[in-house]
Design an enzyme around this catalytic site. Structure first.
Site, PDB file in Angstrom:
ATOM      1  CG  ASP A  84      -1.924  -1.079   1.257  1.00 30.93           C
ATOM      2  OD1 ASP A  84      -2.665  -1.211   0.284  1.00 30.93           O
ATOM      3  OD2 ASP A  84      -1.987  -1.817   2.261  1.00 30.93           O
ATOM      4  NE  ARG A 102       1.053  -0.239   4.416  1.00 30.43           N
ATOM      5  CZ  ARG A 102       0.036   0.225   5.132  1.00 30.43           C
ATOM      6  NH1 ARG A 102       0.251   1.129   6.095  1.00 30.43           N
ATOM      7  NH2 ARG A 102      -1.186  -0.197   4.910  1.00 30.43           N
ATOM      8  NE  ARG A 111      -6.405   5.958   2.234  1.00 32.74           N
ATOM      9  CZ  ARG A 111      -6.872   4.756   2.586  1.00 32.74           C
ATOM     10  NH1 ARG A 111      -7.651   4.635   3.674  1.00 32.74           N
ATOM     11  NH2 ARG A 111      -6.576   3.689   1.874  1.00 32.74           N
ATOM     12  CE  LYS A 152      -5.544   1.910  -1.695  1.00 32.25           C
ATOM     13  NZ  LYS A 152      -4.566   1.346  -0.759  1.00 32.25           N
ATOM     14  CG  HIS A 153     -10.798   1.145  -1.087  1.00 32.43           C
ATOM     15  ND1 HIS A 153     -10.399   2.466  -0.971  1.00 32.43           N
ATOM     16  CD2 HIS A 153      -9.890   0.416  -0.393  1.00 32.43           C
ATOM     17  CE1 HIS A 153      -9.302   2.534  -0.207  1.00 32.43           C
ATOM     18  NE2 HIS A 153      -8.975   1.316   0.156  1.00 32.43           N
ATOM     19  CG  HIS A 175      -9.592  -0.173   7.941  1.00 31.96           C
ATOM     20  ND1 HIS A 175      -9.729   0.978   7.206  1.00 31.96           N
ATOM     21  CD2 HIS A 175      -8.500  -0.812   7.455  1.00 31.96           C
ATOM     22  CE1 HIS A 175      -8.746   1.046   6.323  1.00 31.96           C
ATOM     23  NE2 HIS A 175      -7.993  -0.028   6.448  1.00 31.96           N
ATOM     24  CG  ASP A 233      -9.569  -3.519   1.581  1.00 31.55           C
ATOM     25  OD1 ASP A 233      -8.408  -3.792   1.963  1.00 31.55           O
ATOM     26  OD2 ASP A 233     -10.078  -2.401   1.738  1.00 31.55           O
TER      27      ASP A 233
END
Length: 418
Positions: free
Chosen positions: A129, A137, A194, A223-224, A236, A306
């Site tokens: 990601d 990351r 985002r 995504k998503h 989440h 996901d």
């Protein structure tokens, strides 16, 4: 050196020329074809060797191996040997690199990712990601991210994602789960910070530009799907829901995804989003949404869910069984099911042996159809094979793979292959 037949491009050009002659009604005898380098006289047209490889490979796999190849997992830590042991033990086709796998800069991560594949001809799919900004990351990523890109021309998004893709590739990662194609006017929405545009058209421009920026360096993922911006909630920990209908969806949330698909994105991530007037299920478990993605948006690439453990975290009893969720996701038409395993699988996790056992049982009792599994496997193995850079068949099929014939080889005084 093995002699190869003409490229696909060369064959396509020849067919196009023949079509022009027919359409124009030209009666003059066409000139003899130009000799093609590497093609022996009297040789048959070569087979598509990659397709030969895929067919041979799939035919040689057990059912359990096929199912495992459609699973992507996260294994915590920076111990490459430990991560690889999990991949090799179960035969999983992919691994996602999370923050706890990143022990330093991209070149350090490359040491880890480079040690994860046991077979050079079919490397494991590595993913990350790397959106930039608040979701990154690889910490050295300082290219412009969503907050900044929303106010800049689309060309800035292309440059930012070209830079970002180079960093991901430096880390030895094949797939970037990095292009957010969601859009929302709601400043309180979980996904708002985002998103790449203030409106569907603005987001679409930047999404397409981001795909162009990554093209040829990493495999882009949108995504998503079908659009996290339709609800302000966080997928989440919940199942975000929306009451909009198909017409409204096509005019808004579909627009950036369509643009990214047309720009060439090879993967789409299916979100845990429920549009009540379109499907009674989260999109990640919904055959309706897979059909819409394939047929209405024309996407023929790889669909990945996901993280399926997010469904468990919703607390809803119908999604508390991770094995059932995986079966339903594959039955719906997803090609890869993703499980981001925590350090303690006992918290919110899945037993990996039990997962494969359950998937095998589902094929046995008809909840999963092996032909559909094979179709997903073909798409997934295509990505893995392309990443290897190799072109040999899995089992050498002899002269016919290379457009050679025994007679032409004899005339050329070349010993036959295979």
């Amino acid at each position: 050196m093995r002699r190869r037949g003409p490229t696909r491009l060369g064959r396509a050009a020849a067919l196009a020329l023949a079509a022009v002659i027919v359409v124009t009604g030209c009666t003059a005898e066409p000139p003899p074809p130009e000799p093609q380098p590497g093609r022996l006289v009297g040789a048959p047209a070569p087979l598509d060797v990659t397709e030969v490889y895929l067919q041979q490979r799939i035919a040689a796999m057990t059912l359990r191996e096929k199912l495992a190849a459609l699973v992507m997992v996260h294994v915590p830590g920076t111990d490459a040997a430990r991560i690889r042991s999990v991949l090799d033990r179960y035969g999983f086709g992919g691994v996602i690199i999370m923050g706890d796998n990143v022990g330093g800069p991209a070149r350090t991560v490359a040491g880890l990712t480079g040690a994860l594949s046991s077979e050079a001809g079919l490397p494991v799919l590595t993913a990350i990601d790397q959106e930039g900004g608040i979701v990154r990351r690889l910490r050295e990523d300082d290219a412009a991210a969503a907050r900044e890109l929303r106010g800049l021309p689309a060309s800035a998004a292309e440059q930012a994602f070209r830079t970002r893709a180079a960093l991901v590739a430096e880390a030895g990662v094949l797939i970037n789960f990095g292009i957010v194609a969601d859009v929302t006017p709601d400043s309180s929405s979980f996904i708002r910070s985002r998103t790449l545009g203030e409106s569907p058209s603005a987001a679409a421009e930047r999404v397409a530009a981001a795909v162009r920026g990554e093209l040829g360096t990493v495999l882009s993922t949108l995504k998503h799907f079908p659009g996290h911006g339709a609800s302000p909630d966080d997928s989440h920990i919940s199942i975000p829901r929306s009451s909009i209908g198909m017409r409204a969806w096509r005019a808004t949330h579909a627009v950036p995804f369509r643009a990214g698909i047309e720009a060439g994105a090879p993967l789409v991530m299916m979100g845990h989003l429920q549009f009540d007037r379109i499907s009674p299920l989260p999109a990640s478990l919904s055959p309706t949404w897979v059909t819409i993605l394939r047929q209405q948006l024309g996407f023929d690439g790889v669909i990945v869910t996901d993280d399926l453990l997010m469904l468990q975290r919703s607390g809803l009893p119908e999604y508390e069984n991770p094995l059932r969720n995986a079966i339903r996701a594959l039955a719906a038409g997803n090609d890869i099911v993703l499980f981001v395993l925590p350090a303690d699988p006992g918290s919110v996790g899945v037993d990996l042996t039990g997962l494969l056992d359950a998937l095998e049982r589902a094929v046995g009792d008809g909840r999963l159809v092996e032909a559909r599994i094979d179709a997903s496997l073909h798409r997934v193995l295509s990505l893995r094979r392309a990443a290897s850079g190799l072109v040999e068949p899995y089992v050498d099929c002899g002269p016919k793979c290379w457009g050679e014939s025994p007679r032409s080889l004899a005339l050329a005084d070349v010993p036959p292959t295979g």
